[in-house]
Scaffold this motif. Sequence first.
Motif, short mmCIF file in Angstrom:
data_model
loop_
_atom_site.label_atom_id
_atom_site.label_comp_id
_atom_site.label_asym_id
_atom_site.label_seq_id
_atom_site.Cartn_x
_atom_site.Cartn_y
_atom_site.Cartn_z
N VAL A 222 109.69 -79.01 19.24
CA VAL A 222 108.79 -78.31 20.18
C VAL A 222 108.88 -76.80 19.99
O VAL A 222 107.87 -76.09 19.90
CB VAL A 222 109.13 -78.71 21.63
CG1 VAL A 222 108.42 -77.79 22.63
CG2 VAL A 222 108.73 -80.16 21.87
N GLY A 223 110.11 -76.27 19.94
CA GLY A 223 110.27 -74.83 19.78
C GLY A 223 109.71 -74.32 18.47
O GLY A 223 109.10 -73.25 18.41
N THR A 224 109.89 -75.09 17.39
CA THR A 224 109.37 -74.68 16.09
C THR A 224 107.85 -74.70 16.07
O THR A 224 107.22 -73.79 15.53
CB THR A 224 109.94 -75.59 14.98
OG1 THR A 224 111.36 -75.51 14.99
CG2 THR A 224 109.43 -75.16 13.62
N ILE A 225 107.26 -75.74 16.65
CA ILE A 225 105.80 -75.79 16.70
C ILE A 225 105.25 -74.63 17.51
O ILE A 225 104.24 -73.99 17.13
CB ILE A 225 105.33 -77.15 17.27
CG1 ILE A 225 105.61 -78.27 16.27
CG2 ILE A 225 103.84 -77.11 17.62
CD1 ILE A 225 105.29 -79.66 16.78
N GLU A 226 105.90 -74.31 18.62
CA GLU A 226 105.43 -73.19 19.45
C GLU A 226 105.50 -71.88 18.66
O GLU A 226 104.56 -71.07 18.72
CB GLU A 226 106.26 -73.10 20.72
CG GLU A 226 105.67 -72.14 21.75
CD GLU A 226 106.18 -72.41 23.15
OE1 GLU A 226 106.86 -71.51 23.69
OE2 GLU A 226 105.90 -73.50 23.69
N ALA A 227 106.57 -71.70 17.89
CA ALA A 227 106.66 -70.52 17.04
C ALA A 227 105.55 -70.53 15.99
O ALA A 227 104.96 -69.48 15.68
CB ALA A 227 108.03 -70.46 16.38
N GLY A 228 105.27 -71.70 15.44
CA GLY A 228 104.23 -71.82 14.44
C GLY A 228 102.85 -71.51 14.99
O GLY A 228 102.02 -70.88 14.32
N LEU A 229 102.58 -71.96 16.21
CA LEU A 229 101.29 -71.64 16.84
C LEU A 229 101.12 -70.13 16.98
O LEU A 229 100.03 -69.58 16.73
CB LEU A 229 101.20 -72.33 18.21
CG LEU A 229 101.12 -73.86 18.21
CD1 LEU A 229 101.29 -74.40 19.63
CD2 LEU A 229 99.81 -74.35 17.60
N ILE A 230 102.20 -69.46 17.36
CA ILE A 230 102.15 -68.00 17.49
C ILE A 230 101.95 -67.35 16.13
O ILE A 230 101.09 -66.49 15.94
CB ILE A 230 103.45 -67.49 18.15
CG1 ILE A 230 103.56 -68.01 19.58
CG2 ILE A 230 103.49 -65.95 18.14
CD1 ILE A 230 104.92 -67.77 20.22
N ALA A 231 102.75 -67.78 15.14
CA ALA A 231 102.69 -67.17 13.82
C ALA A 231 101.34 -67.37 13.14
O ALA A 231 100.86 -66.49 12.42
CB ALA A 231 103.80 -67.75 12.94
#
Length: 391
Positions: free
Chosen positions: A362-371
């Motif tokens: 979840v945390g990685t996907i959220e970072a990916g959405l931002i990036a």
Amino acid sequence: MSLAQGRSYLAIPGPSVMPDAVLRAMHRASPNIYEGELHALTDSLIPDLKAVARTAGDVAIYIGNGHAAWEASVANLCARGDTVMVLATGRFGHGWADMARGLGVKVEVLDFGQTDAVDLTRVAEALAADTQGAIKAVMVCHTDTSTGVRNDVKGLRATLDAAGHDALLMVDCMASLGCDVFEMDDWGVDVMVAGCQKGLMTPAGLAFVFFNARAAERQSAEVSSWWNWKPRAHPEMFFQYSNGTAPTHHLYGLRAALDLIKAEGLDHVWARHATLSRALWAACEAWGTDGPLRLNITDPALRSHSVTSIGMEQGQGDALRHWCEHQAGLTLGIGLGREPADAWFRIGHMGHVNAQMIMGVVGTIEAGLIACGIPHGAGGARAAAQVIAAG
């Protein structure tokens, strides 16, 4: 700058994460295949495989993948010219249908699309129209891995019974066995097919066909010696389990995986998958409040507890997957069978998975959405954490 160094996480919907205990069990020299511990170990697998399937019926083990299990099930039950009905809710339902056609079987497909479960009313109508009883079997995926839909197998048996139809009920549990509640005997399933590389946490290479007495009585007279499930389920000699040399290291790995399931308890395994799934969905629902991200299956009661399919705008799925893998070490599943495929991705949350792994996803996907600059609502990680915290 890439931060993907370190241990990567394979969050595709199979092969799933392999437990260290499984890998250790397989990291050994080849055993004696003629006598000794391998024979006792293989014998011990049978009751434990049946326990995971919740059946008192038989199981045949094949060296192969899920497609091999598909072919084995059809080859044992259908002769050329027989008719089956396939209920498709994604790519893999159609795949089983194609396998049957390749064996000369006539296939009637009821296609329910890629966002809905099987409509039992439509099934009842199709059964009622089969006044000659031509349909020999009804085939369905419990979970279609491409869409993440979970079908009502128990309701399907009730529909067959209400119609007074004699067709066998055949269920693909590739993506659900050991993850979602499945009761082969209580639900009236005649044949179930599965593989070892998802909920059973063993590297790909073993396929299973479970079958009851009703299915055994209807075995085709034309089945080849390779596909014949009788000697595999009731071997008089050890080699008959595999119709040749045993898949030695896979058997050791599977023994370790089944030991993990037994130690945890199957009911707890199911409950763990259900809770971790809800955590993931909570994150997706939060992200979807402001942006294109959406869960493929809107009704939580119809969502798989092992794989989740997620859509966005064209190109965004591939962009997010690429960032997660190459910048953070998280591999997500492709948009298999979807159009446009690059708008979709899938998350496998099956088998050897726990709370911190899901929170990492979840945390990685959220970072990916931002990036990647993909619009999304706030609070996805917190929403998942609240589900985890509630237990």
